[in-house]
Write a protein that holds these residues in place. Structure first.
Motif, mmCIF file in Angstrom:
data_model
loop_
_atom_site.group_PDB
_atom_site.id
_atom_site.type_symbol
_atom_site.label_atom_id
_atom_site.label_comp_id
_atom_site.label_asym_id
_atom_site.label_seq_id
_atom_site.Cartn_x
_atom_site.Cartn_y
_atom_site.Cartn_z
ATOM 1 N N ALA A 139 1.220 15.057 -3.464
ATOM 2 C CA ALA A 139 2.157 15.559 -2.451
ATOM 3 C C ALA A 139 2.197 14.602 -1.276
ATOM 4 O O ALA A 139 1.240 13.867 -1.017
ATOM 5 C CB ALA A 139 1.747 16.948 -1.974
ATOM 6 N N ASP A 140 3.308 14.623 -0.590
ATOM 7 C CA ASP A 140 3.461 13.811 0.625
ATOM 8 C C ASP A 140 3.503 14.663 1.872
ATOM 9 O O ASP A 140 3.197 14.194 2.968
ATOM 10 C CB ASP A 140 4.723 12.949 0.511
ATOM 11 N N ARG A 141 3.965 15.892 1.730
ATOM 12 C CA ARG A 141 3.947 16.816 2.846
ATOM 13 C C ARG A 141 4.073 18.226 2.282
ATOM 14 O O ARG A 141 4.943 18.469 1.439
ATOM 15 C CB ARG A 141 5.094 16.546 3.839
ATOM 16 N N THR A 176 7.897 3.839 9.744
ATOM 17 C CA THR A 176 7.996 3.060 8.482
ATOM 18 C C THR A 176 8.333 3.967 7.298
ATOM 19 O O THR A 176 9.187 3.651 6.492
ATOM 20 C CB THR A 176 6.655 2.356 8.156
ATOM 21 N N ARG A 177 7.598 5.120 7.190
ATOM 22 C CA ARG A 177 7.838 6.006 6.043
ATOM 23 C C ARG A 177 7.672 7.445 6.543
ATOM 24 O O ARG A 177 6.571 7.917 6.758
ATOM 25 C CB ARG A 177 6.873 5.709 4.885
ATOM 26 N N PRO A 178 8.797 8.132 6.784
ATOM 27 C CA PRO A 178 8.775 9.413 7.507
ATOM 28 C C PRO A 178 8.336 10.637 6.705
ATOM 29 O O PRO A 178 8.022 11.667 7.301
ATOM 30 C CB PRO A 178 10.238 9.572 7.922
ATOM 31 N N ALA A 237 6.851 18.466 -0.547
ATOM 32 C CA ALA A 237 7.602 17.211 -0.689
ATOM 33 C C ALA A 237 6.752 16.261 -1.499
ATOM 34 O O ALA A 237 5.566 16.055 -1.207
ATOM 35 C CB ALA A 237 7.904 16.605 0.676
ATOM 36 N N ASN A 238 7.332 15.720 -2.529
ATOM 37 C CA ASN A 238 6.635 14.757 -3.374
ATOM 38 C C ASN A 238 7.674 13.817 -3.970
ATOM 39 O O ASN A 238 8.879 13.956 -3.761
ATOM 40 C CB ASN A 238 5.833 15.464 -4.465
ATOM 41 N N LYS A 239 7.210 12.829 -4.732
ATOM 42 C CA LYS A 239 8.105 11.841 -5.320
ATOM 43 C C LYS A 239 9.305 12.487 -5.990
ATOM 44 O O LYS A 239 9.156 13.485 -6.708
ATOM 45 C CB LYS A 239 7.328 11.015 -6.350
ATOM 46 N N VAL A 240 10.475 11.872 -5.776
ATOM 47 C CA VAL A 240 11.702 12.449 -6.319
ATOM 48 C C VAL A 240 11.577 12.649 -7.835
ATOM 49 O O VAL A 240 11.026 11.812 -8.539
ATOM 50 C CB VAL A 240 12.918 11.537 -5.973
ATOM 51 N N VAL A 250 0.883 -1.172 0.000
ATOM 52 C CA VAL A 250 0.000 0.000 0.000
ATOM 53 C C VAL A 250 0.918 1.219 0.000
ATOM 54 O O VAL A 250 1.925 1.241 0.720
ATOM 55 C CB VAL A 250 -0.975 0.060 1.203
ATOM 56 N N ARG A 251 0.588 2.193 -0.810
ATOM 57 C CA ARG A 251 1.488 3.346 -0.935
ATOM 58 C C ARG A 251 0.665 4.575 -1.309
ATOM 59 O O ARG A 251 -0.511 4.479 -1.558
ATOM 60 C CB ARG A 251 2.534 3.069 -2.010
ATOM 61 N N GLY A 252 1.330 5.706 -1.286
ATOM 62 C CA GLY A 252 0.604 6.943 -1.540
ATOM 63 C C GLY A 252 0.331 7.617 -0.209
ATOM 64 O O GLY A 252 -0.164 6.967 0.719
ATOM 65 N N ALA A 253 0.683 8.884 -0.117
ATOM 66 C CA ALA A 253 0.602 9.582 1.171
ATOM 67 C C ALA A 253 -0.745 9.397 1.878
ATOM 68 O O ALA A 253 -0.795 8.912 3.016
ATOM 69 C CB ALA A 253 0.919 11.056 0.959
HETATM 70 C C1 LIG Z 1 -1.898 11.080 -3.569
HETATM 71 S S1 LIG Z 1 -0.304 11.654 -3.541
HETATM 72 C C2 LIG Z 1 0.629 10.215 -3.369
HETATM 73 C C3 LIG Z 1 2.115 10.521 -3.327
HETATM 74 O O1 LIG Z 1 2.754 9.448 -2.641
HETATM 75 C C4 LIG Z 1 3.644 8.841 -3.548
HETATM 76 O O2 LIG Z 1 4.757 8.298 -2.952
HETATM 77 P P1 LIG Z 1 4.909 6.685 -2.807
HETATM 78 O O3 LIG Z 1 4.468 6.060 -4.086
HETATM 79 O O4 LIG Z 1 6.384 6.528 -2.500
HETATM 80 O O5 LIG Z 1 4.028 6.311 -1.631
HETATM 81 C C5 LIG Z 1 4.051 9.964 -4.465
HETATM 82 O O6 LIG Z 1 4.951 10.840 -3.828
HETATM 83 C C6 LIG Z 1 2.709 10.584 -4.711
HETATM 84 O O7 LIG Z 1 2.760 11.850 -5.242
#
Ligand SMILES: CSC[C@H]1O[C@H](OP(=O)(O)O)[C@H](O)[C@@H]1O
Length: 365
Positions: free
Chosen positions: A240-242, A89-91, A250-253, A52-55
């Motif tokens: 965005a993540d933060r 787990t994911r800061p 802060a978002n994906k590199v 599971v992923r995504g902020a």
């Molecule tokens: C709805 S924004 C999700 C955001 O989270 C993603 O990171 P990850 O796939 O490492 O969980 C990515 O930064 C997305 O923009």
């Protein structure tokens, strides 16, 4: 949302909170596999390995992990231990800490025997609130796409990075929610999809868009600037993540590089996120946001199908090759045209006006 009549939900309660259902995103786009997680440690593992992923989604998943933990042991020390382990787990994504702390704050004042039903209620409410917030983000974001279409009267080309679709949230997504709703409204559009090395979340975006018939083209991450130089991109919309109180993101590199190219070519650059992604306690994103560094093997290997059509991790470089794998970067507010939230769209400097309660929290921090 529905895709081919099937509801697009990424997480669900099983047996009234006795277990949690998820989609294993590490198998997509090749295999659609659901899993049932019965213990909070399984949820922690699912977050750490990006099943599971995504902020927004990892926040909701962590809230449900707290429910599973409290079901087994509602004592103070256990709750604090599980909270710490989940947050670690994911800061980078603030949603995870926000969701866990929101739930902990609600249950801690109660006697241990009364905590589980409240934890379950809070997790359910956060889950539903995320769906409503994402739908609202999509409605506001679709207006931006509609305005772009009104100007050019040709299909609008949106570039997105990583996956900020329904897979990254409980449903609808954030950046892609605007695309989905604009498409539902009949606005002609096309999406440039960054493949997003090294975890290739762009393939999740392509899978989502293909599921609803939205025209899209997968590109190498490094192609976005070229397309903007040749006027092939009308707007960039990312997740965005933060987000800090002044709108650093802060978002994906790789997001920062897209924002630089967009600025240079005067392409509008939007960030779509629910207010649970805003961290009112920090101002300067460059120094105040912890960037998650992930395993170098995410760069040394790539996941795909082998010659027999089986899912496999193919080695791209030998084990001795040094790699550096920051999972996120920070885009300064000066490069952001607007932030699309459930409450509307605003320039970064007006976030505190859109969220006065956030401004008060920022003033106290
Ligand atoms: C709805 S924004 C999700 C955001 O989270 C993603 O990171 P990850 O796939 O490492 O969980 C990515 O930064 C997305 O923009």
């Amino acid at each position: 949302m529905k895709v081919n009549g099937i509801p697009t939900r990424t997480i669900w309660s099983v047996d009234h909170g006795q277990a949690i259902g998820i989609i294993d995103q590490t198998k997509l786009p090749f295999e659609f596999k659901k899993e049932t997680l019965r213990d909070w440690r399984q949820v922690r593992e699912a977050i750490a390995t990006m099943k599971v992923r995504g902020a927004p989604l990892i926040g909701i998943a962590a809230a449900w992990a707290m429910v599973l933990a409290i079901r087994d042991n509602a004592q103070d020390d256990l709750i604090h231990e599980v909270r710490s382990e989940l947050i670690a787990t994911r800061p980078t994504a603030v949603n995870l800490q926000w969701a866990v702390d929101h739930l902990v704050k609600k249950v801690m004042p109660l006697p241990a025997k009364d905590r589980l039903p409240v934890a379950y209620r809070e997790a359910e409410e956060m889950t539903q609130a995320n769906v409503l917030a994402n739908r609202a983000i999509g409605t506001h974001g679709a207006k931006i796409i509609a305005e772009l279409y009104a100007k050019k009267r040709e299909p609008v080309n949106i570039l997105t990075h990583c996956n900020a679709g329904w897979l990254a949230t409980v449903d609808y997504g954030t950046a892609l929610s605007a695309v989905y709703i604009a498409f539902e409204q009949g606005i002609p559009l096309h999406v440039w999809v960054d493949e997003t090395r090294p975890r290739e979340q762009g393939l999740l975006t392509a899978w989502e868009l293909a599921g609803v018939g939205i025209p899209h083209t997968v590109i190498a991450d490094n192609a976005g600037g070229h397309l903007m130089q040749h006027r092939e991109v009308d707007a960039v919309i990312v997740g965005a993540d933060r987000i800090t109180a002044i709108g650093d993101v802060a978002n994906k590199v790789g997001t920062y590089l897209k924002a630089l190219a967009a600025k240079d070519m005067d392409v509008p650059f939007y960030v779509a996120a629910p207010s649970s992604t805003i961290d009112w306690t920090i101002q300067d994103g460059k120094h105040g946001i912890e960037i998650e560094n992930r395993s170098g093997d995410e760069l040394r290997f790539i996941r795909g199908l082998d010659k027999k059509g089986h899912l496999a991790d193919i080695r791209l470089m030998d084990a001795q090759t040094n790699v550096e794998n920051p999972a996120f970067d920070v885009t300064p507010a000066r490069l952001v045209t607007g932030i699309i939230t459930e409450r509307g769209v605003c320039a970064p400097e007006f976030l505190t006006r859109l969220f006065p309660e956030g401004a008060r929290k920022h003033a106290r921090s």
